[in-house]
Design a protein around this motif. Structure first.
Motif, PDB file in Angstrom:
ATOM      1  N   ALA A  90      27.451  48.626  37.151  1.00 54.54           N
ATOM      2  CA  ALA A  90      27.828  49.847  37.882  1.00 54.54           C
ATOM      3  C   ALA A  90      29.307  50.161  37.700  1.00 54.54           C
ATOM      4  N   VAL A  91      30.136  49.143  37.708  1.00 60.17           N
ATOM      5  CA  VAL A  91      31.571  49.333  37.510  1.00 60.17           C
ATOM      6  C   VAL A  91      31.847  49.752  36.064  1.00 60.17           C
ATOM      7  N   GLU A  92      31.224  49.054  35.109  1.00 60.84           N
ATOM      8  CA  GLU A  92      31.423  49.370  33.691  1.00 60.84           C
ATOM      9  C   GLU A  92      30.994  50.795  33.352  1.00 60.84           C
ATOM     10  N   ARG A  93      29.928  51.260  33.980  1.00 70.26           N
ATOM     11  CA  ARG A  93      29.412  52.605  33.690  1.00 70.26           C
ATOM     12  C   ARG A  93      30.102  53.692  34.511  1.00 70.26           C
ATOM     13  N   GLY A  94      31.050  53.278  35.347  1.00 72.43           N
ATOM     14  CA  GLY A  94      31.836  54.250  36.097  1.00 72.43           C
ATOM     15  C   GLY A  94      31.129  54.843  37.304  1.00 72.43           C
ATOM     16  N   TYR A  95      30.205  54.100  37.910  1.00 73.25           N
ATOM     17  CA  TYR A  95      29.489  54.590  39.085  1.00 73.25           C
ATOM     18  C   TYR A  95      30.248  54.313  40.383  1.00 73.25           C
ATOM     19  N   LEU A  96      31.196  53.357  40.353  1.00 73.44           N
ATOM     20  CA  LEU A  96      31.893  52.945  41.573  1.00 73.44           C
ATOM     21  C   LEU A  96      33.401  53.013  41.410  1.00 73.44           C
ATOM     22  N   ASN A  97      34.058  53.458  42.461  1.00 69.67           N
ATOM     23  CA  ASN A  97      35.518  53.363  42.594  1.00 69.67           C
ATOM     24  C   ASN A  97      35.827  52.240  43.564  1.00 69.67           C
ATOM     25  N   ASN A  98      36.936  51.567  43.356  1.00 70.50           N
ATOM     26  CA  ASN A  98      37.467  50.569  44.292  1.00 70.50           C
ATOM     27  C   ASN A  98      36.545  49.382  44.541  1.00 70.50           C
ATOM     28  N   ALA A  99      35.712  49.063  43.586  1.00 71.80           N
ATOM     29  CA  ALA A  99      34.903  47.846  43.676  1.00 71.80           C
ATOM     30  C   ALA A  99      35.709  46.714  43.069  1.00 71.80           C
ATOM     31  N   THR A 100      35.711  45.558  43.720  1.00 72.90           N
ATOM     32  CA  THR A 100      36.464  44.414  43.238  1.00 72.90           C
ATOM     33  C   THR A 100      35.507  43.305  42.828  1.00 72.90           C
ATOM     34  N   LEU A 101      35.581  42.922  41.573  1.00 68.90           N
ATOM     35  CA  LEU A 101      34.800  41.810  41.040  1.00 68.90           C
ATOM     36  C   LEU A 101      35.762  40.751  40.527  1.00 68.90           C
ATOM     37  N   ASP A 102      35.468  39.507  40.825  1.00 63.41           N
ATOM     38  CA  ASP A 102      36.309  38.416  40.334  1.00 63.41           C
ATOM     39  C   ASP A 102      35.415  37.273  39.897  1.00 63.41           C
ATOM     40  N   ASP A 103      35.261  37.099  38.587  1.00 65.50           N
ATOM     41  CA  ASP A 103      34.423  36.000  38.106  1.00 65.50           C
ATOM     42  C   ASP A 103      35.238  34.725  37.895  1.00 65.50           C
ATOM     43  N   ASN A 104      36.485  34.737  38.299  1.00 65.16           N
ATOM     44  CA  ASN A 104      37.331  33.543  38.242  1.00 65.16           C
ATOM     45  C   ASN A 104      37.501  32.912  39.617  1.00 65.16           C
ATOM     46  N   TYR A 105      36.660  33.283  40.558  1.00 64.76           N
ATOM     47  CA  TYR A 105      36.769  32.791  41.933  1.00 64.76           C
ATOM     48  C   TYR A 105      36.699  31.266  41.975  1.00 64.76           C
ATOM     49  N   SER A 106      35.719  30.702  41.308  1.00 70.26           N
ATOM     50  CA  SER A 106      35.616  29.248  41.154  1.00 70.26           C
ATOM     51  C   SER A 106      34.752  28.994  39.922  1.00 70.26           C
ATOM     52  N   HIS A 107      34.469  27.754  39.663  1.00 69.05           N
ATOM     53  CA  HIS A 107      33.667  27.425  38.480  1.00 69.05           C
ATOM     54  C   HIS A 107      32.236  27.929  38.601  1.00 69.05           C
ATOM     55  N   THR A 108      31.712  27.969  39.810  1.00 70.77           N
ATOM     56  CA  THR A 108      30.303  28.318  39.990  1.00 70.77           C
ATOM     57  C   THR A 108      30.084  29.592  40.791  1.00 70.77           C
ATOM     58  N   LEU A 109      31.158  30.173  41.317  1.00 69.30           N
ATOM     59  CA  LEU A 109      31.019  31.372  42.138  1.00 69.30           C
ATOM     60  C   LEU A 109      31.913  32.492  41.644  1.00 69.30           C
ATOM     61  N   ALA A 110      31.456  33.698  41.867  1.00 68.77           N
ATOM     62  CA  ALA A 110      32.259  34.896  41.640  1.00 68.77           C
ATOM     63  C   ALA A 110      32.341  35.618  42.970  1.00 68.77           C
ATOM     64  N   SER A 111      33.282  36.531  43.091  1.00 66.70           N
ATOM     65  CA  SER A 111      33.349  37.293  44.338  1.00 66.70           C
ATOM     66  C   SER A 111      33.136  38.776  44.050  1.00 66.70           C
ATOM     67  N   ILE A 112      32.504  39.415  45.024  1.00 61.73           N
ATOM     68  CA  ILE A 112      32.273  40.856  44.994  1.00 61.73           C
ATOM     69  C   ILE A 112      32.808  41.405  46.308  1.00 61.73           C
ATOM     70  N   ASP A 113      33.618  42.441  46.216  1.00 65.53           N
ATOM     71  CA  ASP A 113      34.084  43.113  47.432  1.00 65.53           C
ATOM     72  C   ASP A 113      33.849  44.613  47.261  1.00 65.53           C
ATOM     73  N   LEU A 114      32.894  45.126  48.014  1.00 68.07           N
ATOM     74  CA  LEU A 114      32.551  46.547  47.965  1.00 68.07           C
ATOM     75  C   LEU A 114      32.902  47.248  49.273  1.00 68.07           C
ATOM     76  N   THR A 115      33.770  46.613  50.073  1.00 67.29           N
ATOM     77  CA  THR A 115      34.108  47.191  51.374  1.00 67.29           C
ATOM     78  C   THR A 115      34.826  48.526  51.241  1.00 67.29           C
ATOM     79  N   LYS A 116      35.611  48.709  50.187  1.00 65.05           N
ATOM     80  CA  LYS A 116      36.340  49.967  49.982  1.00 65.05           C
ATOM     81  C   LYS A 116      35.735  50.799  48.856  1.00 65.05           C
ATOM     82  N   ALA A 117      34.599  50.358  48.344  1.00 69.66           N
ATOM     83  CA  ALA A 117      33.976  51.036  47.209  1.00 69.66           C
ATOM     84  C   ALA A 117      33.407  52.389  47.624  1.00 69.66           C
ATOM     85  N   THR A 118      33.506  53.323  46.719  1.00 64.38           N
ATOM     86  CA  THR A 118      32.907  54.647  46.900  1.00 64.38           C
ATOM     87  C   THR A 118      32.207  55.017  45.595  1.00 64.38           C
TER      88      THR A 118
END
Length: 106
Positions: free
Chosen positions: A42-70
């Motif tokens: 969704a982020v790559e295709r430009g469907y969301l603004n202000n979405a935060t993705l972090d795949d460096n959160y840890s070795h086995t986890l990523a983080s997603i924050d869509l609280t400010k996403a539109t």
């Protein structure tokens, strides 16, 4: 029993939830999960603004924050298209695919 959903079904849910501001906090997820992969698309295709993705959160986890996403204009258009597709889907495709005699059920 678990129900596997398609990426379009997952995307529909995410776009609906962003549009209605249902994400109140970030979350940690498996970076291989359908949720993370779909938000990434969704982020790559430009469907969301202000979405935060972090795949460096840890070795086995990523983080997603869509609280400010539109939704972007493209996201709104995609949501409408997926909603129309979902509304036209009566849920009987699986039954129709296994119906070999093409006769109405009694």
């Amino acid at each position: 029993m678990a129900h596997n959903v398609s990426q379009d079904e997952e995307l529909l849910g995410i776009l609906r939830d962003v549009a209605t501001h249902r994400f109140h906090q970030g979350r940690q997820v498996n970076p291989n999960s359908m949720l993370y992969q779909t938000v990434s698309v969704a982020v790559e295709r430009g469907y969301l603004n202000n979405a935060t993705l972090d795949d460096n959160y840890s070795h086995t986890l990523a983080s997603i924050d869509l609280t400010k996403a539109t939704l972007t204009e493209a996201g709104t258009t995609k949501l409408q298209a997926l909603t129309n597709t979902n509304d036209n889907n009566d849920g009987n495709e699986a039954a129709a695919a296994t119906d070999t005699d093409n006769q109405p059920e009694a």
